[in-house]
Design an enzyme around this catalytic site. Structure first.
Site, PDB file in Angstrom:
ATOM      1  N   CYS A   1       0.797  -1.241   0.000  1.00  0.00           N
ATOM      2  CA  CYS A   1       0.000   0.000   0.000  1.00  0.00           C
ATOM      3  C   CYS A   1       0.827   1.288   0.000  1.00  0.00           C
ATOM      4  CB  CYS A   1      -1.020  -0.006   1.130  1.00  0.00           C
ATOM      5  SG  CYS A   1      -0.337  -0.371   2.750  1.00  0.00           S
TER       6      CYS A   1
ATOM      7  N   CYS B   1      -3.405  -2.534  -0.767  1.00  0.00           N
ATOM      8  CA  CYS B   1      -2.377  -3.486  -0.342  1.00  0.00           C
ATOM      9  C   CYS B   1      -2.123  -4.585  -1.366  1.00  0.00           C
ATOM     10  CB  CYS B   1      -2.774  -4.131   0.988  1.00  0.00           C
ATOM     11  SG  CYS B   1      -3.178  -2.941   2.276  1.00  0.00           S
TER      12      CYS B   1
ATOM     13  N   LYS C   1      -4.762  -8.670  12.044  1.00  0.00           N
ATOM     14  CA  LYS C   1      -4.688  -7.232  11.831  1.00  0.00           C
ATOM     15  C   LYS C   1      -6.098  -6.747  11.516  1.00  0.00           C
ATOM     16  CE  LYS C   1      -2.635  -3.711   8.926  1.00  0.00           C
ATOM     17  NZ  LYS C   1      -1.634  -3.404   7.902  1.00  0.00           N
TER      18      LYS C   1
ATOM     19  N   ARG D   1     -10.056  -1.041   3.514  1.00  0.00           N
ATOM     20  CA  ARG D   1      -9.283  -2.280   3.634  1.00  0.00           C
ATOM     21  C   ARG D   1     -10.092  -3.410   4.266  1.00  0.00           C
ATOM     22  NH1 ARG D   1      -4.987   0.485   1.986  1.00  0.00           N
ATOM     23  NH2 ARG D   1      -3.579   1.695   3.331  1.00  0.00           N
TER      24      ARG D   1
ATOM     25  N   LYS E   1      -2.861  -6.590  16.086  1.00  0.00           N
ATOM     26  CA  LYS E   1      -2.747  -5.164  15.815  1.00  0.00           C
ATOM     27  C   LYS E   1      -4.120  -4.570  15.578  1.00  0.00           C
ATOM     28  CE  LYS E   1      -0.985  -2.209  12.244  1.00  0.00           C
ATOM     29  NZ  LYS E   1      -0.593  -2.134  10.895  1.00  0.00           N
TER      30      LYS E   1
ATOM     31  N   SER F   1      -0.200   3.771  15.402  1.00  0.00           N
ATOM     32  CA  SER F   1      -0.069   5.226  15.280  1.00  0.00           C
ATOM     33  C   SER F   1      -1.180   5.999  15.996  1.00  0.00           C
ATOM     34  CB  SER F   1      -0.024   5.609  13.802  1.00  0.00           C
ATOM     35  OG  SER F   1      -1.191   5.163  13.124  1.00  0.00           O
TER      36      SER F   1
HETATM   37  C1  PBG Z   1       0.503  -1.421   5.907  1.00  0.00           C
HETATM   38  C2  PBG Z   1       0.531  -1.122   7.354  1.00  0.00           C
HETATM   39  C3  PBG Z   1      -0.319  -0.261   8.099  1.00  0.00           C
HETATM   40  C4  PBG Z   1       0.182  -0.245   9.392  1.00  0.00           C
HETATM   41  C5  PBG Z   1       1.279  -1.106   9.427  1.00  0.00           C
HETATM   42  N1  PBG Z   1       1.466  -1.653   8.160  1.00  0.00           N
HETATM   43  C6  PBG Z   1      -1.443   0.583   7.694  1.00  0.00           C
HETATM   44  C7  PBG Z   1      -2.662   0.076   7.097  1.00  0.00           C
HETATM   45  O1  PBG Z   1      -2.973  -1.120   7.105  1.00  0.00           O
HETATM   46  O2  PBG Z   1      -3.363   0.945   6.545  1.00  0.00           O
HETATM   47  C8  PBG Z   1      -0.363   0.566  10.537  1.00  0.00           C
HETATM   48  C9  PBG Z   1       0.627   0.947  11.592  1.00  0.00           C
HETATM   49  C10 PBG Z   1       0.199   2.054  12.488  1.00  0.00           C
HETATM   50  O3  PBG Z   1      -0.926   2.590  12.421  1.00  0.00           O
HETATM   51  O4  PBG Z   1       1.053   2.428  13.311  1.00  0.00           O
HETATM   52  N2  PBG Z   1      -0.494  -2.301   5.492  1.00  0.00           N
HETATM   53 ZN    ZN Z   2      -1.127  -2.490   3.261  1.00  0.00          ZN
END
Ligand code: PBG
Ligand code: ZN
Length: 324
Positions: A122, A130, A195, A217, A248, A274
């Site tokens: 992504c 992704c 995730k 997503r 996560k 984040s």
């Molecule tokens: C990529 C990815 C993401 C995160 C880690 N790898 C973002 C998403 O899925 O949009 C998020 C990490 C974070 O928010 O600190 N796929």
């Molecule tokens: Zn991604």
């Protein structure tokens, strides 16, 4: 037999005795620091929604990794912002891509550090999804080849561990097979097994410039309402060859961390994401919470739920607090 024989407060009377009976420990050695690597030289650009976190050019990422290592943090997790984006995510598997350059520079210049690389497309696709997209659908199987190529190219550049975060079905098996075929059978896979499709990734998408141009997503990341499904995802990833499984985000999913920890025998990681960082930083900047207390309490809670390792933007800060 209860009170007055039993007085739990006896074991809380001083910090010495509290430390003696503490059930959960936290050490810098359990932490992994995420870094956002961008093109250029001497770039250190603060991420507006993540005060204290930066987009770093390779030279600055080396300095950041060095500092983390000297505080006792053993590993960095690299995310890359490419020079250019396209439909096939070419920047993800470019031998001289941002992450590849950063991985090799950090391995060369920082003594005794683990480099982990995030494997997803992504950050590298022009549409921000992704995987390979056809008529607004994210295709599973055609994406696997690109993910496997990405992992191999990162490991060739020096990555010690690859961490697929895409949530395509079968990606762990595809990556394992490709690594083995390339003679990289000693490179472990840390899979983002559970995730969730989470609103807590907002600041990350600003930092990595990876917000999807259309759609979302939810066709690959998990529904926040589900927990049993996380066990299935973790089990499938382990069967496919995952060495470490990750949950996560972290704090909103402590029950999932706990359940995955009970269900599997491999190390469990948690990603304190984040948005979790941004909320603490914003409230603390307003004087509404005590940042240091909340950071340490959050990390202990994630460990208490069962995470062996924690990916956190607070890694350096927590390591400093632990040293004190
Ligand atoms: C990529 C990815 C993401 C995160 C880690 N790898 C973002 C998403 O899925 O949009 C998020 C990490 C974070 O928010 O600190 N796929
Ligand atoms: Zn991604």
């Amino acid at each position: 037999m209860g009170f007055p024989v039993h007085r739990p407060r006896r074991l809380r009377r001083s910090e010495l005795i509290r430390a003696l009976v503490r059930e959960t420990d936290l050490s810098p050695g359990d932490l992994i620091i995420p870094l956002f690597v961008c093109p250029g030289k001497r770039v250190r650009r603060e991420i507006p929604s993540m005060p204290g976190q930066y987009n770093l050019s390779v030279d600055e990422a080396v300095a950041e990794a060095q500092e983390a290592r000297s505080l006792g943090v053993p590993a960095v997790l690299l995310f890359g912002i490419p020079e250019a984006k396209d439909a096939r995510a070419s920047g993800a598997y470019d031998a001289h891509g941002t992450v590849q350059e950063a991985a090799s520079a950090i391995k060369k210049e920082v003594h005794n550090i683990l480099v982990i690389t995030d494997v997803c497309l992504c950050e590298y696709t022009d549409h921000g999804h992704c995987g390979v997209v056809q008529e607004e659908e994210i295709l599973n199987d055609p994406t696997l080849d690109l993910l496997a190529k990405t992992a191999v190219s990162q490991a060739r550049a020096g990555a010690d561990i690859v961490a697929p975060s895409d949530m395509m079905d079968g990606r762990v098996a595809a990556i394992r097979k490709a690594l083995d075929a390339a003679g990289l059978d000693q490179v472990p896979i840390l899979s983002y097994a559970a995730k969730y499709a989470s609103g807590f990734y907002g600041p990350f998408r600003e930092a990595a410039q990876s917000t999807p141009k259309f759609g979302d997503r939810r066709s690959h990341q998990m529904d926040p309402a589900n927990a049993r499904e996380a066990l299935r995802e973790a089990q499938l990833d382990i069967e496919e060859g995952a060495d470490i499984v990750m949950v996560k985000p972290a704090l909103p999913y402590l029950d999932v961390i706990y359940r995955v920890r009970q269900a599997v025998n491999v190390p469990v990681a948690a990603f304190h994401v984040s948005g979790e960082y941004a909320m603490v930083a914003a409230a603390a900047n307003n004087g509404w919470i005590d940042r240091e207390r909340v950071v340490m309490e959050s990390l202990h809670a994630i460990r208490r739920a069962g995470a062996d390792l924690i990916v956190t933007y607070f890694a350096k800060e927590a390591a400093r607090l632990l040293k004190r």
